[in-house]
Scaffold this active site. Structure first.
Site, mmCIF file in Angstrom:
data_model
loop_
_atom_site.group_PDB
_atom_site.id
_atom_site.type_symbol
_atom_site.label_atom_id
_atom_site.label_comp_id
_atom_site.label_asym_id
_atom_site.label_seq_id
_atom_site.Cartn_x
_atom_site.Cartn_y
_atom_site.Cartn_z
ATOM 1 N N ASN A 9 12.871 -46.172 16.408
ATOM 2 C CA ASN A 9 11.525 -45.728 16.051
ATOM 3 C C ASN A 9 11.523 -45.427 14.550
ATOM 4 O OD1 ASN A 9 9.104 -44.440 15.714
ATOM 5 N ND2 ASN A 9 9.595 -42.679 17.023
ATOM 6 N N LYS A 11 9.126 -44.675 12.701
ATOM 7 C CA LYS A 11 8.110 -43.676 12.325
ATOM 8 C C LYS A 11 7.339 -44.178 11.092
ATOM 9 C CE LYS A 11 10.894 -40.231 14.635
ATOM 10 N NZ LYS A 11 11.356 -38.858 14.750
ATOM 11 N N HIS A 98 5.204 -39.664 22.179
ATOM 12 C CA HIS A 98 6.253 -39.084 21.325
ATOM 13 C C HIS A 98 5.868 -37.642 20.990
ATOM 14 C CE1 HIS A 98 8.916 -38.321 17.978
ATOM 15 N NE2 HIS A 98 9.650 -39.330 18.415
ATOM 16 N N GLU A 100 5.960 -36.073 18.359
ATOM 17 C CA GLU A 100 5.176 -35.951 17.112
ATOM 18 C C GLU A 100 3.706 -36.278 17.373
ATOM 19 O OE1 GLU A 100 7.756 -38.466 14.783
ATOM 20 O OE2 GLU A 100 9.329 -36.973 15.039
ATOM 21 N N GLU A 170 13.492 -36.822 24.938
ATOM 22 C CA GLU A 170 13.791 -36.420 23.557
ATOM 23 C C GLU A 170 13.543 -34.920 23.407
ATOM 24 O OE1 GLU A 170 13.359 -39.984 20.658
ATOM 25 O OE2 GLU A 170 11.388 -39.081 20.900
ATOM 26 N N GLY A 176 15.514 -35.128 14.569
ATOM 27 C CA GLY A 176 15.568 -35.018 13.108
ATOM 28 C C GLY A 176 16.268 -33.770 12.618
ATOM 29 N N SER A 215 18.632 -37.190 17.259
ATOM 30 C CA SER A 215 19.844 -37.226 16.428
ATOM 31 C C SER A 215 20.954 -38.100 17.017
ATOM 32 C CB SER A 215 20.339 -35.807 16.137
ATOM 33 O OG SER A 215 19.344 -35.099 15.408
HETATM 34 P P1 13P Z 1 16.029 -38.704 15.185
HETATM 35 O O1 13P Z 1 16.966 -39.780 15.716
HETATM 36 O O2 13P Z 1 15.765 -38.834 13.722
HETATM 37 O O3 13P Z 1 16.438 -37.352 15.623
HETATM 38 O O4 13P Z 1 14.603 -38.996 15.886
HETATM 39 C C1 13P Z 1 14.525 -39.163 17.251
HETATM 40 C C2 13P Z 1 13.172 -39.661 17.572
HETATM 41 O O5 13P Z 1 12.193 -38.951 17.415
HETATM 42 C C3 13P Z 1 13.045 -41.033 18.060
HETATM 43 O O6 13P Z 1 11.780 -41.277 18.581
#
Ligand code: 13P
Length: 252
Positions: A9, A11, A98, A100, A170, A176, A215
């Site tokens: 992803n 983003k 997601h 976010e 997740e 992150g 992560s």
């Molecule tokens: P990270 O791998 O940067 O922690 O992000 C995970 C994520 O949100 C994938 O959709």
């Protein structure tokens, strides 16, 4: 059969040129180095979907996905992207729910349930995300919290539709942050989620791919993916570096 999947992803990152470079590099590395039957899915920002689809053409184990979609067919929804637009680029996956999107765009379970149906009606594969914030984990209610997200987002589906769904767990505290869930924590949650899915969809849940996200890095991927209910990963930061992402794909 449960499919092994590693999805990246991206983003809101990369320019067009950078997206082309990243996609070509990672596709070539995986073509040369990966010998398994799993699938790598690249989820670039929507303006780059068509370009990445073209780069992935002819690669049997590479898919392309969008990061979001609108729940309606078309119309006056400035700035939004429909499932038919996504399909017309040749992409076949859509990430839905997601954390976010839930947090920054106020997407709630009822809306996400509509989006999942829209994606399936279009003949695309939803990657449905769930996961708890830190406070819920610390209160000990994390398993119930995530089960409720699945009930609310997926339990309206028919068995036939549910067969096509990919689930991604997740935990928000691991996204992150560099803090990964331990492989025991991931396995525990994935197992519980599969049992919960079985209460509605029976044995189909044995064939559902449940990905872990938060992560995932080259040095922890193999341990996470070795667990029986962890069928791959949804990767953020590490999917922006071709070498790292290809190494994660090689761990499935
Ligand atoms: P990270 O791998 O940067 O922690 O992000 C995970 C994520 O949100 C994938 O959709």
């Amino acid at each position: 059969m449960r499919q092994k999947i590693v999805a990246g992803n991206w983003k809101m990152n990369k320019s067009l040129t950078e997206a082309q470079t990243l996609a070509s590099e990672v596709i070539n590395m995986v073509k040369d180095e990966y010998r398994g039957n799993g699938v790598m899915v690249l989820c670039p920002p929507s303006p780059f979907l068509g370009v990445v689809v073209n780069l992935a053409k002819g690669q049997p184990n590479v898919g392309v996905g969008a990061q979001n979609c609108h729940e309606k067919d078309s119309g006056a929804y400035t700035g939004e992207i429909s499932t038919s637009m996504i399909k017309s680029t040749g992409a076949t996956y859509v990430i839905i729910g997601h954390s976010e999107r839930r947090e920054f765009f106020n997407e709630n379970d009822a809306l996400l349930a509509q989006k999942v149906s829209k994606v399936l009606d279009e003949g695309l594969t939803p990657i449905f995300c769930c996961g708890e914030p830190l406070g819920i984990r610390e209160s000990g209610n994390h398993i119930k919290f995530v089960k409720d997200q699945l009930s609310n987002g997926l339990f309206h589906l028919s068995d036939e539709d549910f067969k096509k769904v990919v689930v991604a767990y997740e935990p928000i505290w691991a996204i992150g942050t560099g803090k990964t869930a331990s492989s025991d924590q991931a396995q525990e949650m994935h197992h519980e989620l599969r049992l919960h899915l079985a209460t509605k969809f029976g044995d189909i849940s044995n064939d559902t791919s449940v990905l872990y996200g938060g992560s995932v890095k080259p040095d922890n991927a193999a341990d996470l993916f070795s667990r029986p209910d962890v069928d791959g990963g949804l990767v953020g930061g590490a999917s922006l570096k071709s070498r790292d992402f290809a190494d994660i794909v090689k761990a499935i």
